[in-house]
Design an enzyme around this catalytic site. Sequence first.
Site, PDB file in Angstrom:
ATOM      1  N   GLY A 179      14.960  -0.310 -18.705  1.00 57.21           N
ATOM      2  CA  GLY A 179      16.049  -0.331 -19.674  1.00 57.21           C
ATOM      3  C   GLY A 179      15.709   0.476 -20.907  1.00 57.21           C
ATOM      4  O   GLY A 179      14.632   1.081 -21.022  1.00 57.21           O
ATOM      5  N   THR A 208      21.188  -2.558 -15.075  1.00 57.42           N
ATOM      6  CA  THR A 208      21.547  -1.734 -16.223  1.00 57.42           C
ATOM      7  C   THR A 208      20.430  -0.766 -16.595  1.00 57.42           C
ATOM      8  O   THR A 208      20.682   0.236 -17.258  1.00 57.42           O
ATOM      9  CB  THR A 208      21.898  -2.610 -17.449  1.00 57.42           C
ATOM     10  OG1 THR A 208      20.800  -3.485 -17.729  1.00 57.42           O
ATOM     11  CG2 THR A 208      23.153  -3.428 -17.189  1.00 57.42           C
ATOM     12  N   TYR A 242      25.468 -14.853 -23.026  1.00 58.25           N
ATOM     13  CA  TYR A 242      24.263 -14.184 -23.549  1.00 58.25           C
ATOM     14  C   TYR A 242      23.631 -15.014 -24.672  1.00 58.25           C
ATOM     15  O   TYR A 242      22.429 -15.266 -24.667  1.00 58.25           O
ATOM     16  CB  TYR A 242      24.645 -12.805 -24.068  1.00 58.25           C
ATOM     17  CG  TYR A 242      23.474 -11.976 -24.568  1.00 58.25           C
ATOM     18  CD1 TYR A 242      22.653 -11.291 -23.675  1.00 58.25           C
ATOM     19  CD2 TYR A 242      23.196 -11.879 -25.922  1.00 58.25           C
ATOM     20  CE1 TYR A 242      21.582 -10.529 -24.127  1.00 58.25           C
ATOM     21  CE2 TYR A 242      22.124 -11.114 -26.388  1.00 58.25           C
ATOM     22  CZ  TYR A 242      21.326 -10.445 -25.480  1.00 58.25           C
ATOM     23  OH  TYR A 242      20.265  -9.687 -25.932  1.00 58.25           O
TER      24      TYR A 242
END
Length: 321
Positions: free
Chosen positions: A11, A36, A144
Amino acid sequence: MSRILVAGGAGFLGAHLCEKLLEGGHDVFCADNLQTGVKCNIKHLLPQPYFNFIQHDITSALDVDVDEIYNLACPASPVHYQVDPVQTLKININGAINMLDLSKRNNAKILQASSSEVYGDPEVHPQSEQYCGKVDPVCMRSCYIEGKRCVETLFFSYFRQYGLKIKVGRIFNTYGPRMHPDDGRVISNFIVQALKGDDITIYGTGQQTRSFCYVDDLVEGLIRLMRTPVNITGPINLGNPYEITISQLAQHILSLTGSSSRLVYLPLPRDDPRQRKPVIDRARSLLNWEPKVNLDDGLKKTIIYFEKLLCKGGGSGVLNN
């Protein structure tokens, strides 16, 4: 030489951290499921003899012999973590349990990349580590926010019950090269829109504030936190205390890019925090750390990165591995 695992190592933050640890002479294991994270972030590291890439989702157990673990594995932008909120919670909670169990088996130090999101939409400004936050557990961002809050609980529970050598760093807004152009974060949004000549979209009045830390400074803070004695567990805020409104940020990026893009104001999402600014007294005293790169210099470096990316045709396709 230490053997170090970086979960989420492909990432934005993870790739910079892997690079810095390799420069320090360590044997680095980069684990990432590439949800991601992208291989192009670590492409230049793959040929190095002490870099090991493992395509792995930490919601499943991982067995590797290491001395230190950095757990950065989790989508960090709302665009990404809201796509599959259940999976976001699993990555945070199940992933943290697997990393903590790995730490326990190896007697390894373990650092959790927590987030300023644990403070929610704060009623106390600026935010110190003593502030417990104001959080809506059922809002769109809660997968989150509550995930990160639960992870902190898990880390301190393992610390108290098993004596694990834990570190918790609360990361505030971070930016720099290798950000994804479509990740929905404000700096990448504004720079890409300005470079393309598109309208710059500001949510709300633009008077909400943020504090932005350049990635090199943030990575240095993480490494210094990991190197502290075992009695220093955190949580410790890691961010830049320089505060700026979103409208000021947009105007600054327009100036630096020479763009003629228009500013367009859209409704503010209900759960968007109004202000963010870290108190970093603990980081200064315990880590001898504070950010060195000012916003102007950091933005210039980030703009150069996106200029090159867009010239190569980079965009949403950058997620292709």
